[in-house]
Write an enzyme that holds these catalytic residues in place. Sequence first.
Site, PDB file in Angstrom:
ATOM      1  N   ARG A  85       0.818  -1.223   0.000  1.00 28.91           N
ATOM      2  CA  ARG A  85       0.000   0.000   0.000  1.00 28.91           C
ATOM      3  C   ARG A  85       0.852   1.274   0.000  1.00 28.91           C
ATOM      4  NH1 ARG A  85      -2.348  -3.773  -1.116  1.00 28.91           N
ATOM      5  NH2 ARG A  85      -4.312  -4.570  -0.301  1.00 28.91           N
TER       6      ARG A  85
ATOM      7  N   GLU B 170      -4.839   3.514   5.185  1.00 23.34           N
ATOM      8  CA  GLU B 170      -4.792   3.438   3.723  1.00 23.34           C
ATOM      9  C   GLU B 170      -5.317   4.738   3.127  1.00 23.34           C
ATOM     10  OE1 GLU B 170      -6.508   0.296   1.488  1.00 23.34           O
ATOM     11  OE2 GLU B 170      -5.763  -1.292   2.800  1.00 23.34           O
TER      12      GLU B 170
ATOM     13  N   SER C 105     -11.508   0.258   2.526  1.00 28.41           N
ATOM     14  CA  SER C 105     -10.790  -0.034   3.764  1.00 28.41           C
ATOM     15  C   SER C 105     -10.058   1.214   4.260  1.00 28.41           C
ATOM     16  CB  SER C 105      -9.772  -1.163   3.540  1.00 28.41           C
ATOM     17  OG  SER C 105     -10.431  -2.365   3.220  1.00 28.41           O
TER      18      SER C 105
END
Length: 312
Positions: free
Chosen positions: A175, A293, A223
């Site tokens: 990520r 995130e 998310s």
Amino acid sequence: QGCVDVMSSERKPAGTILRNEPMSKHTTWRVGGPADVYYSPRCRDDLLDFVRGLDANTPVYFVGLGSNLLVRDGGVRGAVIATGQALNGLRNLGGGVVEAEAGVPCTVVARQCSRWELGPAEFFAGIPGSVGGALRMNAGAFGGETWGKVIEVDVVDRRGDVRTRGRDGYQVGYRQVRGPLEEWFLAARFKFDEQYTAGADRIRTLVSERKATQPLGLPSCGSVFKNPPGDHAARLIESAGLKGARIGGAEVSPKHANFIINTGGATAADIEALIGHVRDTVQERHGVRLDTEVQFLGEPLAGPAGPERAAQ
């Protein structure tokens, strides 16, 4: 704060320029204050002309579908460029290579690759954003990650110059992607296996799984937190007793603990406060600090701060 004149010349670029445009119209959380300038180019050339005409000191932000993005209530100083209309090309170049422009939704990449019998690309069906955002953060789902398939990317810099960079021009991790500063993704070329026929069935299974486990019909960003090594953020949040926790109109989803939903009337400040509350509680209960995130953009509302709103 009023809008500013971000253009350094009198030339009016083609496309649609909106001033003081509420970003709540362009984010999946349905929150966010006004952008000084919100520009929707008609094509890549329009976009490049616009970038070339910007004052050198004007901040620039590229936005796709507005997922994985929290725009603060005070809005965005500078220019926001919407990629969806201008950068929507998706082409099969042969030999398993697919070129996708930055504004193409990741779900479209997954389904079209399935039709072309290329893959595995079905993990793209679990990414709620566009290709540009997926490149920016190495988005992933169902065990696959964007940069695992990248062979090269096209980027534009502050001067409006376009260049192609290979995958080795970037440091890619979970990520996160590090590369040259003040460059934005225009397109990528991905390499897939040919004669891959499992895509359609796998996409149906994965989409069904998402519908069963995630609050897809409600305003969220996807998310919120990265999974820590060897664990899942959702498990830690749920075991900390945080499902259903609320601040204002923001709520930790009772369906999936790593989603925060706007139940109606939430502000970006509500959501950001709830993110902080979840992070602090998980660290207190489990000794694990969760990293987000979600990307943060813009400024909080100016003025004296009001009393903090407690989680319910």
